[in-house]
Design an enzyme around this catalytic site. Sequence first.
Site, PDB file in Angstrom:
ATOM      1  N   CYS A   1      -6.145   2.721  -8.307  1.00 23.61           N
ATOM      2  CA  CYS A   1      -5.834   2.916  -9.730  1.00 23.61           C
ATOM      3  C   CYS A   1      -5.578   1.619 -10.492  1.00 23.61           C
ATOM      4  CB  CYS A   1      -4.639   3.853  -9.875  1.00 23.61           C
ATOM      5  SG  CYS A   1      -5.043   5.552  -9.435  1.00 23.61           S
TER       6      CYS A   1
ATOM      7  N   ASN B   1      -5.916  -1.858  -5.687  1.00 23.84           N
ATOM      8  CA  ASN B   1      -5.800  -0.506  -5.158  1.00 23.84           C
ATOM      9  C   ASN B   1      -6.595   0.446  -6.074  1.00 23.84           C
ATOM     10  OD1 ASN B   1      -3.946  -0.613  -7.360  1.00 23.84           O
ATOM     11  ND2 ASN B   1      -2.859   1.147  -6.501  1.00 23.84           N
TER      12      ASN B   1
ATOM     13  N   GLU C   1      -3.218  -0.787 -10.451  1.00 21.05           N
ATOM     14  CA  GLU C   1      -1.932  -1.385 -10.811  1.00 21.05           C
ATOM     15  C   GLU C   1      -1.465  -2.435  -9.812  1.00 21.05           C
ATOM     16  OE1 GLU C   1      -0.695   2.065  -8.166  1.00 21.05           O
ATOM     17  OE2 GLU C   1      -2.267   1.593  -9.608  1.00 21.05           O
TER      18      GLU C   1
END
Length: 770
Positions: A274, A272, A276
């Site tokens: 970012c 995704n 994580e």
Amino acid sequence: MSASEQSFLDPISAEIWDMKYRFKRPDGAAVDATVEASWKRVAQAVAEAEKPGIRAKWARAFEGLLKDYRYLPAGRILSGAGTERNVTLFNCFVMGRIDDSLSGIFDALKEAALTMQQGGGVGMDFSTLRPKGAAVKGVGADASGPLSFMDVWDAMCRTIMSAGSRRGAMMGTLRCDHPDIEDFIAAKADPQRLRMFNLSVLVTDDFMAAVKEDKDWPLVFAGQTYKTVRARNLWDQIMRSTYDYAEPGVIFIDRINQENNLSYCETIQATNPCGEQPLPPYGACLLGSVNLAALIIDPFTDESRLDEKELERLVPLAIRFMDDVVDVSNYPLPEQRQEALAKRRIGLGLTGLADALAMCGLRYGSDEAARRAGEWMAEIERLAYLASAELAREKGAFPLYDRDAYLANGHVSKLSADIKAAIAKHGIRNALLTSIAPTGTISLFAGNVSSGIEPIFSIAYERKVLQPNGERVTQKVEDYAARLWRGLKGADAPLPAAFVTTSDLSPHDHLVMQAAIQPHIDSSISKTINCPPDLSFEAFKAVYLEAYEHGLKGCTTFRPNEITGSVLSLGETPKAEPVQAALPLEAVRDPVLLRDSGDVVYMKQPLARHEVLPGFTYKLKWPDSDHAIYITINDILQDGRRRPFEIFINSKNMEHFAWTVALTRMISAVFRRGGDVSFVVEELKAVFDPRGGQWMEGRYVPSLLAAIGGIIERHMIDTGFLIKADARPALALAVNDEKRAAQCPRCGEAALIFQEGCSTCLSCGYSKCS
């Protein structure tokens, strides 16, 4: 809102709720009278996944989970659940495999646009597209390469606005052995290119071994070697670009797949935006965080400790809550629903870590702090897996559960015997359970606790809020733990040595904290390793090698630079406190830059209109129309400077009547909120008419809306609100002038920081992964 004021931890909590999480009708009328009403709305909506006879019971339990800020679901859940809006409660997705054909590429583009329309960020792997110059059979042409199509995605993302107030975010990945990898690495050297993307290189174990041994590295597509480079030279290109431009990031993709609980039934090639959540095609990212700062007993004493009994209550309830969200959420695409229901992956993590450590007298980055953080996350992991096994006993395991394969694979194979025994007996409801998400906005909502596993960014700063009567109210925003300390010891009490901020820490301090927590995370961690601007290139490269040796799944750094930003001070540092952390300058936008004002601030409500306003009317003759369009822009005077206040668009052409009225109202509403409204120009000029644009005054204008954007830009420049790019002050001068702090594009405050892979405003909670 006064009725619920006692429920807010400080004024910024109330404002974040009102701006981002409070349910309002389209006309702005509030539906949620209090924050308690918001929690009740969310709890009841999520409990709809339970059997009818027990829904009320679980709604009450979920309401209790939410109302004390000890568990913080992701913002999409808080803002969307129970509103009956057509939005997803999942923050982000990884899109399907991009087929190497024109129809496949544009089908994937459409799916990404539909996903972002509902509010989801997206990740895509472009490694499946043939390199630039490769033959396209059947049409007698050469391929334009993956980067050319990434430009198309970038333009789409600029146009599509996510549901709510957050612009869509994207992650683009490319394998380290793709023939176009060198162009991919250098893409962000152009400050205007791929600005809507985070970029990451998919780095394999074989490549890292070749780097260490200084071997040749073939760049291959579909079995054909296009070029051979030295692995170490390619690694240095990645490092140099990241050193200079903060991108691309590095994803250790083999490690991700090796440690994936579901490696027996899926392959991951992207994350995704970012980072994580490494996800398979059409995978979805559902997030929530335990607020450790709210769970410390006897803070700032020798007896300070984590409330383990409360943690035992919270985690199983949070797991059930998130599992129910899987069932009640909308999904932009049917493939995403199918993927989510088949595996039921969730991402429970933590926030407020740095504050919790400070309350326990532990300095972030120290060996003892890392040990304690690892213990806390290990307990959350243990409770989460046991809760999911118990939930499987009640509701059944996730549909693709294979006991022998699951227990023998990835992260699960390293779990303790009692967890494995519970899984073997009951199965498990959720294939993956733990993740550390970016929590910038929800951490502000929880009283400005430290974000995720990041260090405290700033002990305190001031924000100015412009009231409807034109008066400015100054509010002090203070770190949660620091505010608690002063409440206990007095306003003038110097902070203990355990209070450190980002500027006090070395990259190694960041890495040891991330490395302590990673073994207890089955997905991944969103974290930024802040590097000082004077860090040498060789020391910078060592950060990434250390991250690899520590067993991390990826590494993201931020070093101030002229492309993505530079370090700026928030202001004068109060006495008896550590040096206040610095803020990175937001990427400079061409062709205009907001002129420094120092006091451009966010307005809680629009300013009242004066009876008489100065303005100008512009005539626009669009070549495709028989009638001219007249655009009137009126200004207000603020601090001796004109700024746009309202716009009117008129024409005899009735074909344009409805949308020009809508545009007039929307743009005027934006203008009246204050802050950096120059983004209106950027958005309008990025609109492309599928029927084609027009040539005007020797240049191509892609749409009538883009032409209107050009008029607004001209007005802003002529009235002094904006200055031309070639007239803007040198970046070095802006860096050295504390009053020229970069402003948040929403509220105008000089409070943008870069952490957890996102730009986040400490003042209003604006967040954008880029």
